[in-house]
Write a protein that holds these residues in place. Structure first.
Motif, short mmCIF file in Angstrom:
data_model
loop_
_atom_site.label_atom_id
_atom_site.label_comp_id
_atom_site.label_asym_id
_atom_site.label_seq_id
_atom_site.Cartn_x
_atom_site.Cartn_y
_atom_site.Cartn_z
N LYS A 131 0.81 -1.23 0.00
CA LYS A 131 0.00 0.00 0.00
C LYS A 131 0.84 1.27 0.00
N GLN A 132 1.62 1.49 1.05
CA GLN A 132 2.29 2.78 1.22
C GLN A 132 3.44 3.02 0.24
N LEU A 133 4.19 2.00 -0.10
CA LEU A 133 5.30 2.19 -1.04
C LEU A 133 4.81 2.53 -2.44
N PHE A 134 3.54 2.28 -2.72
CA PHE A 134 2.98 2.64 -4.02
C PHE A 134 2.21 3.96 -3.96
N GLY A 135 2.25 4.63 -2.81
CA GLY A 135 1.64 5.94 -2.72
C GLY A 135 0.50 6.07 -1.74
N GLY A 136 0.07 4.98 -1.14
CA GLY A 136 -1.00 5.06 -0.15
C GLY A 136 -2.34 4.65 -0.73
N ILE A 137 -3.39 4.93 0.02
CA ILE A 137 -4.72 4.49 -0.34
C ILE A 137 -5.12 5.01 -1.72
N GLY A 138 -5.68 4.14 -2.52
CA GLY A 138 -6.11 4.51 -3.86
C GLY A 138 -5.05 4.36 -4.93
N LYS A 139 -3.80 4.08 -4.54
CA LYS A 139 -2.72 3.98 -5.52
C LYS A 139 -2.13 2.57 -5.60
N ASN A 140 -2.53 1.71 -4.70
CA ASN A 140 -2.05 0.32 -4.76
C ASN A 140 -2.80 -0.43 -5.85
N PHE A 141 -2.11 -1.31 -6.56
CA PHE A 141 -2.75 -2.04 -7.66
C PHE A 141 -3.10 -3.47 -7.27
N LEU A 142 -2.73 -3.90 -6.06
CA LEU A 142 -3.11 -5.20 -5.54
C LEU A 142 -3.88 -5.01 -4.24
N ASN A 143 -4.79 -5.92 -3.96
CA ASN A 143 -5.49 -5.88 -2.68
C ASN A 143 -4.49 -6.19 -1.57
N PRO A 144 -4.28 -5.28 -0.62
CA PRO A 144 -3.24 -5.47 0.39
C PRO A 144 -3.43 -6.73 1.25
N ALA A 145 -4.64 -6.98 1.71
CA ALA A 145 -4.89 -8.14 2.58
C ALA A 145 -4.64 -9.45 1.83
N LEU A 146 -5.08 -9.52 0.58
CA LEU A 146 -4.87 -10.74 -0.19
C LEU A 146 -3.41 -10.94 -0.54
N ALA A 147 -2.72 -9.86 -0.89
CA ALA A 147 -1.29 -9.98 -1.20
C ALA A 147 -0.52 -10.48 0.02
N ALA A 148 -0.88 -9.98 1.20
CA ALA A 148 -0.23 -10.44 2.43
C ALA A 148 -0.55 -11.90 2.70
N ARG A 149 -1.79 -12.32 2.47
CA ARG A 149 -2.18 -13.71 2.69
C ARG A 149 -1.39 -14.64 1.77
N VAL A 150 -1.26 -14.27 0.50
CA VAL A 150 -0.52 -15.10 -0.45
C VAL A 150 0.96 -15.15 -0.08
N PHE A 151 1.50 -14.03 0.41
CA PHE A 151 2.90 -14.03 0.86
C PHE A 151 3.09 -14.99 2.02
N LEU A 152 2.20 -14.92 3.01
CA LEU A 152 2.30 -15.82 4.16
C LEU A 152 2.14 -17.27 3.74
N PHE A 153 1.23 -17.51 2.79
CA PHE A 153 1.03 -18.88 2.31
C PHE A 153 2.27 -19.40 1.59
N SER A 154 2.93 -18.53 0.84
CA SER A 154 4.14 -18.94 0.11
C SER A 154 5.32 -19.14 1.05
N ALA A 155 5.40 -18.32 2.09
CA ALA A 155 6.54 -18.39 3.00
C ALA A 155 6.39 -19.47 4.07
N ALA A 157 3.89 -22.28 4.27
CA ALA A 157 2.78 -23.08 3.74
C ALA A 157 2.23 -24.05 4.78
N SER A 158 3.10 -24.57 5.64
CA SER A 158 2.64 -25.54 6.63
C SER A 158 1.66 -24.92 7.62
N ASN A 159 1.83 -23.63 7.92
CA ASN A 159 0.93 -22.95 8.84
C ASN A 159 -0.35 -22.47 8.17
N MET A 160 -0.30 -22.30 6.85
CA MET A 160 -1.43 -21.72 6.13
C MET A 160 -2.21 -22.72 5.30
N SER A 161 -1.74 -23.97 5.21
CA SER A 161 -2.41 -24.96 4.36
C SER A 161 -3.67 -25.49 5.02
#
Length: 351
Positions: A131-155, A157-161
């Motif tokens: 969110k913030q590194l792309f300029g803040g609210i309204g300027k992010n091109f990915l959904n922040p919560a989903l991007a974080a969830r996918v990151f946690l799942f990738s990093a 996987a045993s905790n998120m599967s």
């Protein structure tokens, strides 16, 4: 005589000026011309109100640890947003509740058995990186919560599967920083059963109500659907994306049912299982990462539905909502460009 002529001329000019004077509601003024009482904070509060019933149900099903994860996730998102904005010398906007919505959505997309440090890392990815590194609210091109969830799942996987999903009724009240495996009674999700070609042991009614294993906030389809309907009635979101998304998944799974169960049963399991409801109503409809035109929203919803079904059918992962929405997020610019109506008096594209 001259004075009379001058007086008549002045009266005539005043009368003419009075005639051509524009009424108050046609007064020319600089933009914006359309005003609304809605602000970012009021919109985000409506979203929180719509999410709260499903989150409370998650706490009831999975225990107080679910509440702790929610508080930790929301608090971390708010703190990271304030710190990042201060470091980047931007106005601190945590009072608009957008960070709180991101934190709540992130927590609702986590299994209750994850360590308490995971939502903190997820909050950092969602708020600072996405969110913030792309300029803040309204300027992010990915959904922040989903991007974080996918990151946690990738990093982690045993905790998120799906194998880490807690069985309904196994209320975890432990606030240990790291969860012990002995405290967790895992439960196979309906989607995992469908993926293996086996009929889920839970009934459709349990799935609609939310008496199944899964992430904290995605289990109760009826509460999520009611929350989404509330947002549509309040004109916070439109019907286009949820209807197109859920409708596409329903149609494809009805026509291309798998296993020995009936087409209707298979379709109902696919629609009410997993994160389809929370994804369709609360994350695919994010203002910053979804199209602005009605046609574009319909196309966006259909694309999310097709990708979700493809991942569920042919991928190694039984769920596909998070990846589908993120993929379509990256195509929003092209969808808007293709579906934007022609300006009044303008020429058609390419002419």
């Amino acid at each position: 005589m001259d004075n009379n002529v001058k007086n008549k001329a002045s009266a005539s000019q005043a009368e003419t000026k009075k005639k051509i004077e524009m009424p108050g509601f046609l007064t020319v003024a600089p933009s914006p011309h359309i005003k609304s009482h809605e602000t970012t904070s009021t919109v985000m509060l409506e979203v929180i109100i719509a999410l709260i019933p499903a989150f409370i149900w998650g706490v009831y099903i999975f225990g107080w640890r679910a509440l702790a994860l929610g508080i930790l996730s929301v608090g971390a998102c708010v703190i990271f947003e304030a710190l990042t904005q201060k470091i980047l010398h931007r106005p601190i906007t945590v009072k608009d509740f957008s960070a709180a919505v991101t934190g709540l959505l992130l927590a609702m997309n986590l299994p209750v058995s994850v360590p308490l440090w995971m939502p903190v890392i997820g909050a950092f990815i969602a708020i600072v990186v996405v969110k913030q590194l792309f300029g803040g609210i309204g300027k992010n091109f990915l959904n922040p919560a989903l991007a974080a969830r996918v990151f946690l799942f990738s990093a982690w996987a045993s905790n998120m599967s799906a194998t880490s999903y807690t069985a309904p009724g196994n209320r975890i009240n432990s606030l240990a920083w790291e969860m012990a495996e002995a405290d967790i009674v895992s439960s196979a999700t309906p989607l995992a059963a469908l993926k293996s070609g086996v009929l889920p042991q839970v009934g459709i009614t349990d799935m609609v109500i939310g008496n199944i294993g899964g992430c904290i906030g995605e289990v109760s389809a009826v509460l999520l659907a009611l929350g989404g309907l509330y947002l549509i009635i309040r004109h916070i979101i439109t019907w286009h994306i949820p209807v197109a998304y859920i409708g596409t998944v329903a149609l494809l799974t009805l026509v291309f049912a798998r296993g020995d169960m009936s087409s209707l049963s298979f379709m109902l399991y696919e629609v009410f299982a997993g994160g389809l409801m929370i994804g369709a109503f609360f994350m695919a409809t994010d203002y910053s990462t979804s199209p602005v035109t009605p046609r574009g929203r319909l196309l966006f919803g259909v694309g999310c539905g097709v990708i979700t079904v493809m991942i569920r059918y042919f991928g190694s992962y039984p769920e596909g909502v998070s990846f589908a929405i993120l993929i379509m997020n990256m195509l929003v610019w092209y969808i808007d460009k293709a579906t934007m109506p022609r300006r009044f008096g303008g020429k058609a594209n390419g002419k």
